[in-house]
Design a protein around this motif. Sequence first.
Motif, short mmCIF file in Angstrom:
data_model
loop_
_atom_site.label_atom_id
_atom_site.label_comp_id
_atom_site.label_asym_id
_atom_site.label_seq_id
_atom_site.Cartn_x
_atom_site.Cartn_y
_atom_site.Cartn_z
N GLY A 150 34.36 43.73 52.26
CA GLY A 150 34.10 45.12 52.61
C GLY A 150 34.74 46.14 51.70
O GLY A 150 34.54 47.35 51.89
N THR A 151 35.51 45.70 50.70
CA THR A 151 36.18 46.63 49.80
C THR A 151 35.32 46.92 48.58
O THR A 151 34.43 46.13 48.23
CB THR A 151 37.54 46.09 49.34
N THR A 152 35.61 48.02 47.90
CA THR A 152 34.91 48.36 46.66
C THR A 152 35.90 48.56 45.51
O THR A 152 35.52 49.02 44.43
CB THR A 152 34.10 49.67 46.84
N THR A 153 37.15 48.19 45.73
CA THR A 153 38.20 48.35 44.74
C THR A 153 38.23 47.16 43.78
O THR A 153 37.50 46.18 43.95
CB THR A 153 39.55 48.51 45.43
N ARG A 154 39.11 47.22 42.77
CA ARG A 154 39.19 46.16 41.76
C ARG A 154 39.57 44.83 42.40
O ARG A 154 39.12 43.76 41.97
CB ARG A 154 40.21 46.53 40.69
N TYR A 155 40.43 44.87 43.39
CA TYR A 155 40.85 43.69 44.13
C TYR A 155 40.57 43.93 45.62
O TYR A 155 40.31 45.05 46.03
CB TYR A 155 42.35 43.43 43.93
N SER A 156 40.66 42.89 46.41
CA SER A 156 40.40 43.05 47.84
C SER A 156 41.48 43.85 48.55
O SER A 156 41.30 44.27 49.68
CB SER A 156 40.27 41.67 48.49
N PHE A 157 42.60 44.10 47.87
CA PHE A 157 43.70 44.85 48.46
C PHE A 157 43.83 46.24 47.86
O PHE A 157 44.68 47.03 48.27
CB PHE A 157 45.03 44.10 48.26
N GLY A 158 43.05 46.58 46.84
CA GLY A 158 43.15 47.89 46.20
C GLY A 158 42.98 47.79 44.70
O GLY A 158 42.46 46.80 44.17
N ASP A 159 43.48 48.80 43.98
CA ASP A 159 43.29 48.88 42.53
C ASP A 159 44.55 48.59 41.73
O ASP A 159 44.48 48.47 40.51
CB ASP A 159 42.81 50.29 42.15
N ASP A 160 45.68 48.49 42.38
CA ASP A 160 46.97 48.45 41.69
C ASP A 160 47.35 47.03 41.28
O ASP A 160 47.59 46.17 42.13
CB ASP A 160 48.06 49.04 42.61
N ASP A 161 47.43 46.79 39.96
CA ASP A 161 47.83 45.48 39.45
C ASP A 161 49.20 45.05 39.96
O ASP A 161 49.45 43.85 40.13
CB ASP A 161 47.87 45.49 37.92
N SER A 162 50.08 46.00 40.18
CA SER A 162 51.45 45.66 40.56
C SER A 162 51.52 45.03 41.95
O SER A 162 52.52 44.41 42.30
CB SER A 162 52.34 46.91 40.53
N GLU A 163 50.46 45.14 42.75
CA GLU A 163 50.42 44.53 44.08
C GLU A 163 49.86 43.11 44.05
O GLU A 163 49.90 42.41 45.07
CB GLU A 163 49.56 45.39 45.02
N LEU A 164 49.34 42.67 42.91
CA LEU A 164 48.64 41.38 42.85
C LEU A 164 49.53 40.21 43.24
O LEU A 164 49.07 39.25 43.85
CB LEU A 164 48.07 41.17 41.44
N GLY A 165 50.82 40.28 42.89
CA GLY A 165 51.73 39.18 43.20
C GLY A 165 51.86 38.88 44.68
O GLY A 165 52.30 37.80 45.06
N LYS A 166 51.49 39.83 45.54
CA LYS A 166 51.54 39.58 46.98
C LYS A 166 50.37 38.71 47.44
O LYS A 166 50.43 38.12 48.53
CB LYS A 166 51.49 40.91 47.74
N TYR A 167 49.32 38.65 46.63
CA TYR A 167 48.09 37.99 47.05
C TYR A 167 47.65 36.84 46.15
O TYR A 167 46.74 36.09 46.53
CB TYR A 167 46.95 39.02 47.10
N ALA A 168 48.28 36.69 45.00
CA ALA A 168 47.74 35.73 44.03
C ALA A 168 48.84 35.07 43.21
O ALA A 168 49.87 35.68 42.90
CB ALA A 168 46.78 36.46 43.08
N TRP A 169 48.59 33.81 42.86
CA TRP A 169 49.35 33.11 41.82
C TRP A 169 48.61 33.33 40.51
O TRP A 169 47.47 32.89 40.35
CB TRP A 169 49.46 31.63 42.14
N TYR A 170 49.23 34.03 39.58
CA TYR A 170 48.60 34.30 38.28
C TYR A 170 49.65 34.21 37.20
O TYR A 170 50.77 33.71 37.45
CB TYR A 170 47.87 35.64 38.32
N SER A 171 49.33 34.67 35.99
CA SER A 171 50.19 34.37 34.83
C SER A 171 51.63 34.84 35.01
O SER A 171 52.55 34.19 34.50
CB SER A 171 49.58 35.00 33.57
N GLU A 172 51.85 35.93 35.71
CA GLU A 172 53.18 36.50 35.77
C GLU A 172 54.07 35.89 36.86
O GLU A 172 55.26 36.18 36.89
CB GLU A 172 53.10 38.02 35.95
N ASN A 173 53.51 35.08 37.75
CA ASN A 173 54.37 34.52 38.80
C ASN A 173 54.12 33.05 39.11
O ASN A 173 54.80 32.47 39.97
CB ASN A 173 54.24 35.34 40.10
N SER A 174 53.16 32.42 38.41
CA SER A 174 52.80 31.05 38.76
C SER A 174 53.75 30.01 38.21
O SER A 174 53.78 28.87 38.69
CB SER A 174 51.39 30.74 38.27
N GLY A 175 54.51 30.36 37.17
CA GLY A 175 55.36 29.36 36.53
C GLY A 175 54.57 28.31 35.79
O GLY A 175 55.06 27.21 35.55
#
Length: 409
Positions: free
Chosen positions: A292-317
Amino acid sequence: MKWLLMEYDMMDDIHKRTSPLRIFLCHSSGDKPEVRNLYQRLSSDGFDPWLDEEKLLPGQEWEVEIAKAVQTSDIIIVCLSDKAITKAGYVQKEIKSALDEAEKQPEGAIFLIPLKLEECDVPERLQRWQWVNLFEEKGYERLMGSLSLRAGTITPGNDSGPNLIQRHEEVIYVEEKETFINTIDMEFVLIQPGEFDMGSPANETGRYDDEGPVHHVTISEAFYLGKYEVTQEQWHKVMGDNPSHFKGDDLPVENISWHDVQEFIKKFNKKENTHKYRLPSEAEWEYAARAGTTTRYSFGDDDSELGKYAWYSENSGGKTHPVGKKGANPWGLYDVHGNVWELVQDIWHDTYNGAPVDGSTWEDGFSVIRVFRGGGWFDFAGLCRSAFRGSFGSGDRTHSLGFRLLQEV
């Protein structure tokens, strides 16, 4: 609707990949300023580029060291310009060594990337590889996409200590949905019919042309979608093996191809005496991921919030993680951003021109290239966006590639 108290992992410190992708920069001395800038940018983004002026030590034999660097690199970037391709004898030995190494790579592997520093012709012997125009807008991001795909086929370093993980609690708004659990402990969420705009608008940060044009899609029938990515334990219960690189029952299964998933689905449908299990279409996947969202991510547009929802290059180890340990999207689906790429049923098309508007699978024509969505453990933030799409050969495997299962109602 209700508020759910959910736990998620936040990195105490950003973990840097300790065995970064080794990149050999093949170039002409006349392009040294531009290549030096590229070297510095790659270095700051966590890669290990090889540039002669930075790596060669006084007294070393440059031909020996360059040949060694080419042979030990994970990927080779051939930097092209007008002055480079018209210069007699332009890095002939380096290119020959690069071509020799490229021939040793598995079919379909990304290993050699021609990179145009300016508009110029691509030498005939390099034309079999798709090039990237660094001088164009988002040229560097497209290069990052290829480096990410290459990294997904290479075992990352394992010489670092454990990450420092700090436990937090966060209140996340999640819509309560009907769920059920099947015989191999897969939990599914009921996704109701609806409409949405598929793709990304032209002004979305990090957008690629293959994410458009935006088109309105109507999902007319409800379906159940896996709450989590399929785990190794669930795969083993059906297939009797575990092909994954990163081992763990509750880790997402990976190192599987689109054809492997089709075999899994065939066997599981037979086991359950049904025909209702399948991969989602690309439209069904994006509809459910956006929630139901239209933003870049399902939680909004802010990259800095991605670590709360995803394992990606900056936090996956540099590895996958157990499913469901980050925040859910608004419809209660986990890991739709990051952890592993998720295969869908569709054949790859370069744009959405002519795409179905009813949410069905797009499989017209003949191609061995299939679509994956969602981003993975090695990807930078922009590749985890709801609209980002990538492609892989239907028989190719990598330890960044997994899937999420759909059951028809």
